[in-house]
Every structure is written in structure tokens, then in C-alpha cells.
Motif scaffolding. Structure first.
Motif, PDB file in Angstrom:
ATOM      1  N   LEU B  77      23.868  -4.458  38.013  1.00  0.00           N
ATOM      2  CA  LEU B  77      22.544  -4.278  38.619  1.00  0.00           C
ATOM      3  C   LEU B  77      21.507  -5.153  37.931  1.00  0.00           C
ATOM      4  O   LEU B  77      20.659  -5.756  38.602  1.00  0.00           O
ATOM      5  N   THR B  78      21.595  -5.238  36.573  1.00  0.00           N
ATOM      6  CA  THR B  78      20.646  -6.092  35.850  1.00  0.00           C
ATOM      7  C   THR B  78      20.793  -7.543  36.278  1.00  0.00           C
ATOM      8  O   THR B  78      19.801  -8.273  36.416  1.00  0.00           O
ATOM      9  N   GLY B  79      22.052  -7.955  36.505  1.00  0.00           N
ATOM     10  CA  GLY B  79      22.268  -9.317  36.972  1.00  0.00           C
ATOM     11  C   GLY B  79      21.708  -9.540  38.368  1.00  0.00           C
ATOM     12  O   GLY B  79      21.169 -10.603  38.674  1.00  0.00           O
ATOM     13  N   SER B  80      21.819  -8.509  39.226  1.00  0.00           N
ATOM     14  CA  SER B  80      21.387  -8.696  40.620  1.00  0.00           C
ATOM     15  C   SER B  80      19.904  -8.473  40.823  1.00  0.00           C
ATOM     16  O   SER B  80      19.400  -8.659  41.926  1.00  0.00           O
ATOM     17  N   LEU B  81      19.190  -8.040  39.768  1.00  0.00           N
ATOM     18  CA  LEU B  81      17.746  -7.809  39.903  1.00  0.00           C
ATOM     19  C   LEU B  81      17.023  -9.078  40.360  1.00  0.00           C
ATOM     20  O   LEU B  81      16.030  -9.010  41.079  1.00  0.00           O
ATOM     21  N   SER B  82      17.551 -10.242  39.964  1.00  0.00           N
ATOM     22  CA  SER B  82      16.879 -11.498  40.284  1.00  0.00           C
ATOM     23  C   SER B  82      16.929 -11.789  41.779  1.00  0.00           C
ATOM     24  O   SER B  82      16.130 -12.589  42.285  1.00  0.00           O
ATOM     25  N   LEU B  83      17.852 -11.115  42.489  1.00  0.00           N
ATOM     26  CA  LEU B  83      17.903 -11.280  43.947  1.00  0.00           C
ATOM     27  C   LEU B  83      16.613 -10.776  44.580  1.00  0.00           C
ATOM     28  O   LEU B  83      16.130 -11.350  45.568  1.00  0.00           O
ATOM     29  N   ARG B  86      13.462 -13.119  42.548  1.00  0.00           N
ATOM     30  CA  ARG B  86      13.412 -14.571  42.698  1.00  0.00           C
ATOM     31  C   ARG B  86      14.222 -15.104  43.881  1.00  0.00           C
ATOM     32  O   ARG B  86      14.190 -16.299  44.169  1.00  0.00           O
ATOM     33  N   GLY B  87      15.014 -14.224  44.515  1.00  0.00           N
ATOM     34  CA  GLY B  87      15.716 -14.653  45.707  1.00  0.00           C
ATOM     35  C   GLY B  87      17.084 -15.255  45.462  1.00  0.00           C
ATOM     36  O   GLY B  87      17.757 -15.650  46.408  1.00  0.00           O
ATOM     37  N   GLU B  88      17.546 -15.371  44.213  1.00  0.00           N
ATOM     38  CA  GLU B  88      18.918 -15.828  43.979  1.00  0.00           C
ATOM     39  C   GLU B  88      19.567 -14.919  42.934  1.00  0.00           C
ATOM     40  O   GLU B  88      18.915 -14.518  41.974  1.00  0.00           O
ATOM     41  N   PRO B  89      20.862 -14.557  43.118  1.00  0.00           N
ATOM     42  CA  PRO B  89      21.479 -13.578  42.222  1.00  0.00           C
ATOM     43  C   PRO B  89      21.950 -14.196  40.900  1.00  0.00           C
ATOM     44  O   PRO B  89      22.144 -15.407  40.799  1.00  0.00           O
ATOM     45  N   ASN B  92      18.017 -15.116  35.456  1.00  0.00           N
ATOM     46  CA  ASN B  92      16.938 -14.347  34.837  1.00  0.00           C
ATOM     47  C   ASN B  92      15.978 -13.837  35.924  1.00  0.00           C
ATOM     48  O   ASN B  92      15.554 -14.596  36.787  1.00  0.00           O
ATOM     49  N   PHE B  93      15.663 -12.500  35.846  1.00  0.00           N
ATOM     50  CA  PHE B  93      14.798 -11.957  36.897  1.00  0.00           C
ATOM     51  C   PHE B  93      13.324 -12.272  36.672  1.00  0.00           C
ATOM     52  O   PHE B  93      12.514 -12.011  37.538  1.00  0.00           O
ATOM     53  N   LEU B  94      12.979 -12.826  35.503  1.00  0.00           N
ATOM     54  CA  LEU B  94      11.604 -13.263  35.274  1.00  0.00           C
ATOM     55  C   LEU B  94      11.525 -14.757  35.586  1.00  0.00           C
ATOM     56  O   LEU B  94      12.424 -15.522  35.226  1.00  0.00           O
TER      57      LEU B  94
END
Lengths: 181, 135
Positions: B77-83, B86-89, B92-94
Motif C-alpha cells: 500500500l505504501t508503494g501504491s500511494l504514489s498512484l 502523483r499518478g504513477e505506482p 515516492n509519493f511526495l
């Protein structure tokens, strides 16, 4: 001029090879554990010399901390001591030997499991797994009781020092995987 | 088998330092050698020392496994937060506009989750050994 770090690498690799041969040649489990953790520590040092500190940290944590701990905890949590009793029933020698073993087991908080005949064993042990015997007590000659155990087991060294004070008990050691019955 | 009092005392003294070193390696994982796996292995070492201290200590294996699986989901889930942000999985979500000190939060979060998963997994291995031996 070769830097001193690079000159040290062949020495360490030589020690590593010697340790690896020693691990294969030892029969004692405790010595094996110590040699293995020493091997990992030296290997980690070699990784640092090859400029891989990250791999070296993993090697130290797994090879020289977790692995010895697993072996030592498994040995120290050993609960039962299985004895195959082949002595003639109800003689004074059997009583004396069993008292000694019970006292020994109470001292190390073990549970003494007595098996008199392998053929009469439970169905569960016959069909699904092999009974692991720690010690066999029998008497071939009149008045002498033989304790037979595996050399690699840590318990045997402790039991041997207890038995030495009795004259009519003697200790016999066999290698692991050897059959005597 | 009875434990020696020396082993118990030394384990008690070592325990907080082992945990401290483990957390140090985890929290500095993105800047210096070390990281989630190494720190987690050191945490597991500290946790295994409690088996020496308490003779009767047992851990419920099923509970350990369940927590480990939940942590695996948390890592994904932490990895997919960037989806979402930022729109790409799996990046980094920041966004890269933030300074490095703030973007570091992503790596810290991943390292902590990963280390807990590794520590639980290694403890589960030992617990499995013990359960096999006592049957």
C-alpha cells in the motif's frame, strides 16, 4: 605501492578456508556453532575490505547472530530425555541406574521418558516417525551396566562426569547414525 | 534444560543495546550502510534473546504469521500511494519539488515496515523449530 587493505585480503581468505575445513571435520555441535559464527565474522570483514559494508552488515546479523542463536535456543529448549531400558527387570542395578538418571534429569529440568522395547512402541511413533533415542542402558556382563550415547550430544559430557564416581557403571560412545541394536 | 544464570544476566544487559542498535540502523538506512533487512535481523536477534531470559516463553505462531502478512500488505500500500498523489505506482509519493529532508519520509516508512516484517519472519522461523522439537 599496494594499499595495506588489499594485502590483508589473501590472509583472511586463507583463514576462511582453514575455518571451513575445520567446520567439516569437527564432531561436536557446540564447537561447530562457534566456528560457524567465527567464519561469518571473518567473511563480513572481507566484505568490508571489498567495499561492500551493506552486505557485511547483513552477513554479521544473519550469519554470526541469528544462526548460532537458532541452534543454541533449539538445544536449550530440549525437554525430554529418551532412554531405552534393556536391563533385566526389577534388579537392584536397574533401580540404581534409574535413580541416577532421574536425579540427572531433575537437575537439568528434563523429562525422563523410559522405553523398554522398541517393538511395543506407540502406533504414532512406528508409522509416522522414528523414535529418537538419547541413551541406551544395558548389561552384557554380570554386574556392569553400560550407558551408550551419541558423542555429539551435549548431554553426554555432563552425564559422563556424573557416572565416573560409580564403579559398576561405564560409558560407551557411538557416532551419530550408527546402529547397535 | 536449566539456563545458566550468567547467560540470563548477560542477555538482560545486552537486550536494550541490541534494540537501540537495530533501530539506529533502520532509521539511518537511507543515508548509511544498513537498512530494513539488516536492522530487522538485529531486532530479531534482540527478540530471540528473550527466549534465554524467560525459560517458558512461547509466542503464538499463527498470530506472528498473520501480522507478517498484514505488514506485507502495508508495504504494498505504501508503494501504491504514489498512484493517488502523483499518478504513477511504486515511486515516492511526495513530489520532487519538496526538499530532500521531507522526501526522506517515504524511505523511512518503507524501512521501518520492512524491518518489522523481517524481524517477525525470522522469529517465526525459530518458533517453528521449537514447535517441531517439542511435538
Amino acid at each position: 605501492m599496494i594499499p595495506i587493505e588489499e594485502m590483508m585480503i589473501p590472509i583472511f581468505i586463507g583463514i576462511l578456508i582453514a575455518l571451513a575445513i575445520a567446520i567439516n571435520l569437527t564432531n561436536n555441535h557446540l564447537t561447530d556453532v562457534f566456528l560457524l559464527s567465527g567464519f561469518s565474522l571473518l567473511a563480513a570483514f572481507c566484505y568490508v575490505l571489498y567495499q561492500a559494508p551493506d552486505v557485511s552488515l547483513a552477513e554479521v546479523a544473519v550469519g554470526s547472530a541469528i544462526l548460532p542463536l537458532i541452534v543454541i535456543i533449539s538445544i536449550s529448549k530440549h525437554r525430554s530425555f529418551v532412554v531405552l531400558n534393556l536391563l533385566p527387570q526389577n534388579c537392584t542395578m536397574e533401580l540404581e541406574a534409574l535413580t541416577l538418571l532421574q536425579e540427572f534429569c531433575d537437575r537439568y529440568r528434563l523429562q525422563l521418558v523410559l522405553v523398554s522395547d522398541l517393538a511395543l512402541d506407540d502406533v504414532e511413533f512406528k508409522v509416522f516417525r522414528k523414535r529418537n533415542i538419547d541413551l541406551i542402558i544395558e548389561s552384557h556382563e554380570y554386574d556392569i551396566c553400560t550407558f551408550t550415547g551419541v558423542t555429539t550430544s551435549l548431554m553426554m559430557n555432563r552425564l559422563e562426569s556424573r557416572i565416573q564416581s560409580y564403579d559398576h557403571f561405564e560409558m560407551k560412545e557411538i557416532k551419530e547414525g550408527e546402529f547397535i541394536v | 534444560m536449566k539456563q545458566s544464570i550468567l547467560v540470563i544476566t548477560i542477555s538482560r544487559i545486552m537486550l536494550p543495546f541490541v534494540f537501540l542498535y537495530g533501530f539506529y540502523i533502520i532509521l539511518h538506512g537511507d543515508l548509511s550502510p544498513g537498512g530494513g533487512f539488516q536492522g530487522g535481523a538485529i531486532l530479531a536477534t534482540g527478540f530471540l534473546l528473550t527466549y534465554f531470559i524467560d525459560d517458558e516463553r512461547r509466542v503464538d505462531l499463527n498470530r506472528l504469521m498473520r501480522r507478517e502478512k498484514l505488514l506485507f500488505l502495508a508495504i504494498l500500500l505504501t508503494g501504491s500511494l504514489s498512484l493517488i498523489t502523483r499518478g504513477e505506482p511504486f515511486t515516492n509519493f511526495l513530489s520532487p519539488d519538496f526538499p530532500v529532508e521531507i522526501r526522506r519520509i517515504f524511505f523511512l516508512l518503507l524501512n521501518v515496515l520492512l524491518s518489522l516484517k523481517v524481524a517477525l519472519g525470522l522469529t517465526a522461523i525459530v518458533e517453528t523449530f521449537l514447535e517441531e522439537g517439542q511435538g
